[in-house]
Scaffold this active site. Sequence first.
Site, PDB file in Angstrom:
ATOM      1  N   ASP A   1      -9.549   0.065  14.279  1.00  0.00           N
ATOM      2  CA  ASP A   1     -10.334  -0.143  13.059  1.00  0.00           C
ATOM      3  C   ASP A   1     -11.703   0.514  13.137  1.00  0.00           C
ATOM      4  OD1 ASP A   1      -8.213  -1.580  11.962  1.00  0.00           O
ATOM      5  OD2 ASP A   1      -8.925  -3.467  12.796  1.00  0.00           O
TER       6      ASP A   1
ATOM      7  N   ASN B   1       0.837  -1.214   0.000  1.00  0.00           N
ATOM      8  CA  ASN B   1       0.000   0.000   0.000  1.00  0.00           C
ATOM      9  C   ASN B   1       0.866   1.255   0.000  1.00  0.00           C
ATOM     10  OD1 ASN B   1      -3.034  -0.434   0.130  1.00  0.00           O
ATOM     11  ND2 ASN B   1      -2.277  -1.987   1.561  1.00  0.00           N
TER      12      ASN B   1
ATOM     13  N   SER C   1     -11.435  -0.505   3.344  1.00  0.00           N
ATOM     14  CA  SER C   1     -11.890   0.801   3.815  1.00  0.00           C
ATOM     15  C   SER C   1     -10.678   1.653   4.177  1.00  0.00           C
ATOM     16  CB  SER C   1     -12.730   0.649   5.095  1.00  0.00           C
ATOM     17  OG  SER C   1     -13.742  -0.331   4.951  1.00  0.00           O
TER      18      SER C   1
HETATM   19  C1  GRF Z   1      -3.124  -4.695   3.946  1.00  0.00           C
HETATM   20  O1  GRF Z   1      -4.078  -5.667   3.637  1.00  0.00           O
HETATM   21  C2  GRF Z   1      -3.703  -3.643   4.853  1.00  0.00           C
HETATM   22  O2  GRF Z   1      -5.037  -3.367   4.580  1.00  0.00           O
HETATM   23  C3  GRF Z   1      -3.582  -4.300   6.193  1.00  0.00           C
HETATM   24  O3  GRF Z   1      -2.354  -4.962   6.175  1.00  0.00           O
HETATM   25  C4  GRF Z   1      -2.008  -5.270   4.823  1.00  0.00           C
HETATM   26  C5  GRF Z   1      -0.689  -4.620   4.564  1.00  0.00           C
HETATM   27  O4  GRF Z   1      -0.178  -4.945   3.302  1.00  0.00           O
HETATM   28  N1  GRF Z   1      -3.741  -3.323   7.242  1.00  0.00           N
HETATM   29  P1  GRF Z   1       0.992  -4.093   2.660  1.00  0.00           P
HETATM   30  O5  GRF Z   1       2.146  -4.084   3.686  1.00  0.00           O
HETATM   31  O6  GRF Z   1       0.488  -2.712   2.397  1.00  0.00           O
HETATM   32  O7  GRF Z   1       1.379  -4.830   1.428  1.00  0.00           O
END
Ligand code: GRF
Length: 216
Positions: free
Chosen positions: A146, A16, A137
């Site tokens: 959350d 992300n 979300s």
């Molecule tokens: C993602 O699914 C995010 O929503 C959750 O942890 C995961 C992290 O993945 N909180 P990345 O490190 O961004 O690949």
Amino acid sequence: MARLKVGVLISGRGSNMRALLEAAADPAFPAEIVLVISNNPAAGGLEVARGFGVATAAIDHRKRTREAFEAEVDSALRAAGVAFVCLAGFMRILTAGFVSAWQGRMVNIHPSLLPSFKGVHVHEQALAAGVRFSGCSVHFVVPEMDDGPIIIQAAVPVRQDDTPATLAARVLLAEHEIYPKALRWAAEGRLIARGNTVEVSGAGAAAPYLVNPVAQ
Ligand code: GRF
């Protein structure tokens, strides 16, 4: 116009974070990532961030008290001039003190359609509940985990033969679409708090915003 200075907090691979960095690589994007902090020195995302030329810091929570950890994170963010924080797979619960210092200026991404399926093992929870849709979300961070006003969500179908891993992969594609969009809206000053909800102002803010990630 000056771009919003953003700090990203990670714990792991940082996909992300990468989506945010890729969006911000466009000089026209209204935010720039100035610092990536991980509580886990082994997080793969740190290397990814360095590859984008972004400053990184590893602040190992295991070597500090909770108070000292948060104080170091806070001062690193402030020293870098950070005005807005994105949690991106950051696996530490933040205290109410830290959250209130950044409230309204800190967002998180969670891989479910909140308020369903908080916490961990999210995709296991969704499959066990038999929901036909799951998703993700982006929300403002409040002291409750959350929880907090929702900025954007994307729904994805749950398939009969899904495992937690296949569902997670489909949701992750949607995460990578909505997180940069939420950050853009925040940086453009388009998020208006209405009690426990957020209104997105301006053109192109179709609500609800639906993405249709590539079916896998
Ligand atoms: C993602 O699914 C995010 O929503 C959750 O942890 C995961 C992290 O993945 N909180 P990345 O490190 O961004 O690949």
